[in-house]
Design an enzyme around this catalytic site. Structure first.
Site, PDB file in Angstrom:
ATOM      1  N   ARG A   7       0.819  -0.956   0.348  1.00 34.13           N
ATOM      2  CA  ARG A   7      -0.520  -0.016   0.431  1.00 34.13           C
ATOM      3  C   ARG A   7       0.403   0.768  -0.187  1.00 34.13           C
ATOM      4  O   ARG A   7       0.906   2.594  -0.228  1.00 34.13           O
ATOM      5  CB  ARG A   7      -1.374  -0.452   1.214  1.00 34.13           C
ATOM      6  CG  ARG A   7      -1.299   1.124   1.279  1.00 34.13           C
ATOM      7  CD  ARG A   7      -2.927   1.494   2.112  1.00 34.13           C
ATOM      8  NE  ARG A   7      -3.254   0.593   3.132  1.00 34.13           N
ATOM      9  CZ  ARG A   7      -2.294   0.602   4.560  1.00 34.13           C
ATOM     10  NH1 ARG A   7      -1.626   1.414   4.801  1.00 34.13           N
ATOM     11  NH2 ARG A   7      -2.905  -0.442   5.238  1.00 34.13           N
ATOM     12  N   TYR A  66     -14.980  17.305 -15.345  1.00 31.39           N
ATOM     13  CA  TYR A  66     -15.540  15.966 -16.176  1.00 31.39           C
ATOM     14  C   TYR A  66     -16.733  16.021 -14.762  1.00 31.39           C
ATOM     15  O   TYR A  66     -16.564  16.111 -13.289  1.00 31.39           O
ATOM     16  CB  TYR A  66     -14.243  15.646 -15.316  1.00 31.39           C
ATOM     17  CG  TYR A  66     -14.402  13.490 -15.565  1.00 31.39           C
ATOM     18  CD1 TYR A  66     -14.836  13.025 -16.849  1.00 31.39           C
ATOM     19  CD2 TYR A  66     -14.791  12.954 -13.930  1.00 31.39           C
ATOM     20  CE1 TYR A  66     -15.112  12.130 -16.925  1.00 31.39           C
ATOM     21  CE2 TYR A  66     -14.734  11.684 -14.285  1.00 31.39           C
ATOM     22  CZ  TYR A  66     -14.870  10.962 -14.781  1.00 31.39           C
ATOM     23  OH  TYR A  66     -15.488   9.564 -14.930  1.00 31.39           O
ATOM     24  N   LYS A  82      -6.765   7.097 -18.801  1.00 28.25           N
ATOM     25  CA  LYS A  82      -7.312   7.537 -20.643  1.00 28.25           C
ATOM     26  C   LYS A  82      -5.936   7.657 -21.243  1.00 28.25           C
ATOM     27  O   LYS A  82      -5.513   6.217 -21.746  1.00 28.25           O
ATOM     28  CB  LYS A  82      -8.098   8.692 -20.501  1.00 28.25           C
ATOM     29  CG  LYS A  82      -8.869   8.358 -19.541  1.00 28.25           C
ATOM     30  CD  LYS A  82     -10.422   8.662 -19.806  1.00 28.25           C
ATOM     31  CE  LYS A  82     -11.538   8.578 -18.371  1.00 28.25           C
ATOM     32  NZ  LYS A  82     -11.446   9.550 -17.381  1.00 28.25           N
TER      33      LYS A  82
HETATM   34  C1  LIG Z   1     -11.416  10.003 -16.477  1.00 31.56           C
HETATM   35  C2  LIG Z   1     -10.976  11.223 -16.196  1.00 31.56           C
HETATM   36  C3  LIG Z   1     -11.423  11.506 -14.848  1.00 31.56           C
HETATM   37  C4  LIG Z   1     -11.487  10.669 -13.686  1.00 31.56           C
HETATM   38  O1  LIG Z   1     -11.045   9.107 -13.409  1.00 31.56           O
HETATM   39  P1  LIG Z   1     -11.073   8.147 -13.490  1.00 31.56           P
HETATM   40  O2  LIG Z   1     -10.045   7.032 -13.566  1.00 31.56           O
HETATM   41  O3  LIG Z   1     -12.374   7.339 -14.616  1.00 31.56           O
HETATM   42  O4  LIG Z   1     -11.374   7.453 -12.136  1.00 31.56           O
HETATM   43  C5  LIG Z   1     -10.984  12.705 -14.280  1.00 31.56           C
HETATM   44  N1  LIG Z   1     -10.496  13.367 -14.915  1.00 31.56           N
HETATM   45  C6  LIG Z   1     -11.047  13.739 -16.160  1.00 31.56           C
HETATM   46  C7  LIG Z   1     -10.984  14.802 -17.704  1.00 31.56           C
HETATM   47  C8  LIG Z   1     -11.353  12.417 -17.153  1.00 31.56           C
HETATM   48  O5  LIG Z   1     -11.987  12.187 -17.914  1.00 31.56           O
END
Ligand SMILES: *Cc1c(COP(=O)(O)O)cnc(C)c1O
Length: 389
Positions: free
Chosen positions: A49, A102, A199
């Site tokens: 952790r 977001y 992403k």
């Molecule tokens: C997807 C996203 C998040 C959140 O991330 P997760 O990995 O889904 O928790 C935050 N900011 C932006 C711009 C995103 O596209």
């Protein structure tokens, strides 16, 4: 030797670091715990952790790519944002966030503020008057999301960071849409960079992850302490996968952008496409700022569907190469209807305020052949057109 360039950092971090078997690619250490060499002799890693070799390598790659001093890899982008506010905000402190951020970020900050954990102001950061009013309240933290999701609005990072410094606020930029390949917020004056590594960074839609990258070593230490305290940190396997994704980040981003440009040109000639949103378009309000602070325009774009809502649903349903799904930045192309998908938690009023209409569609342009993607869009537009007749 001069400083290694980004593609080299991305490809080489951790390569040939295995001193036991000389594995070229660093192995996955799934062990939750590590032995103490001797009584009282605390090893670099003791419990997963708080740290482990795979997460350590991923953190190094990420902060080097963003020209930072440290990073904490978390189990998702949302937990990266949550870690950041947990570490730096007390109940009387204010955070200023974009009104069109977001959807999950909006929900997180809003819910925690309602519980009294801190105060939040959602502001249109391109509205100088609204921004000045918010800054006059002396926020402790400011979040910038540029280009924003889903309207790809652009905020002048250097300018806002300057203003933030004058009131003593720390600034984080959510750099999920561009990655360090196209934008380096720390070089523009930001104190933190946050990513949903889910992403583009991982890029293959098979790992949920996040990171907070810092400009100062002290902030990295603070965040590592909090990450361990609240249990926000990423796992070894996810870290391994994400570093594997990063190996090709530069190459992927180039093709993502090239294909997005081809598709933009096509969309401009389509009668069912209303207002198009992408920072590369000269009429885009953030075009000049984007040219100045970005080294690429990225591959996220959105547009107002010009036909009826029925036609919109038909168009989306007929697409074969754009999957109707949330998320973005993977090798596969996606289409999203923000109002009913990613941003539905915002509610009607906030959606309207953020300018997210029910006619808005967002594309994440993937790495399929660009001509195939255009043919697919074309047949779906044809079918949606047929519906009107
Ligand atoms: C997807 C996203 C998040 C959140 O991330 P997760 O990995 O889904 O928790 C935050 N900011 C932006 C711009 C995103 O596209």
């Amino acid at each position: 030797m001069s400083a290694r360039k980004p593609a080299t950092i991305a490809v080489r971090t951790g390569i040939e670091s295995d001193s036991q078997h000389h594995a070229v690619v660093p192995p996955i250490y799934l062990s939750t715990n590590y032995g103490f060499p001797a009584f009282g002799d605390v090893p670099q890693y003791d419990y997963t952790r708080s740290g482990n070799p795979n997460r350590g390598l991923l953190e190094t790659a990420l902060y080097e790519l963003e020209s930072g001093k440290g990073a904490v890899v978390t189990n998702c982008g949302t937990s990266a944002l949550n870690l950041w506010v947990s570490a730096f905000l007390s109940p009387d402190d204010l955070i200023v966030a974009p009104h069109d951020c977001y959807g999950g970020t909006y929900r997180l900050f809003n819910t925690r503020a309602q519980k009294g954990d801190f105060k939040v102001l959602f502001v249109d950061q391109s509205d100088q008057q609204a921004l000045d009013a918010a800054l006059a309240q002396k926020p402790k933290l400011i979040l910038i999301e540029t280009p924003s999701n889903p309207l790809v609005r652009v905020i002048d990072i250097a300018k806002l960071c300057n203003q933030a410094k004058q009131v003593g606020a720390l600034v984080a930029v959510d750099n999920t849409f561009l990655t360090p390949v196209f934008q380096k917020p720390l070089d523009l004056g930001a104190d933190f960079v946050i990513h949903s590594t889910t992403k583009f960074i991982n890029g293959h839609s098979d790992v949920i992850g996040g990171v907070v990258i810092t400009k100062s070593e002290q902030h990295a230490e603070d965040l590592a302490w909090w990450g361990n305290c609240i249990g926000a940190t990423g796992t070894p396997f996810d870290s391994y996968m994400t570093l594997r994704g990063i190996r090709t980040l530069q190459a992927r981003m180039r093709v993502h952008e090239e294909s997005a440009n081809t598709i933009l040109q096509y969309l401009q000639s389509q009668p069912l496409v209303g207002q198009l949103y992408h920072p590369s378009l000269p009429e885009h309000p953030g075009h000049e700022i984007a040219k100045k602070q970005q080294s690429g325009f990225g591959s996220m774009l959105s547009f107002e569907f010009g036909g009826s809502y029925e036609q919109l649903k038909h168009f989306v349903g007929e697409l074969k190469l754009f999957s109707l799904a949330e998320s973005l930045g993977g090798v596969e192309s996606l289409i999203c209807h923000p109002a009913s998908m990613t941003h539905r938690a915002m509610g009607e009023e906030a959606l309207e305020e953020a300018g997210v209409s029910h006619q808005l569609l967002r594309l994440s342009v993937g790495l399929e052949d660009a001509q195939d993607l255009i043919e697919d869009l074309n047949q779906a537009f044809d079918k949606a057109n047929g519906l009107a007749k």
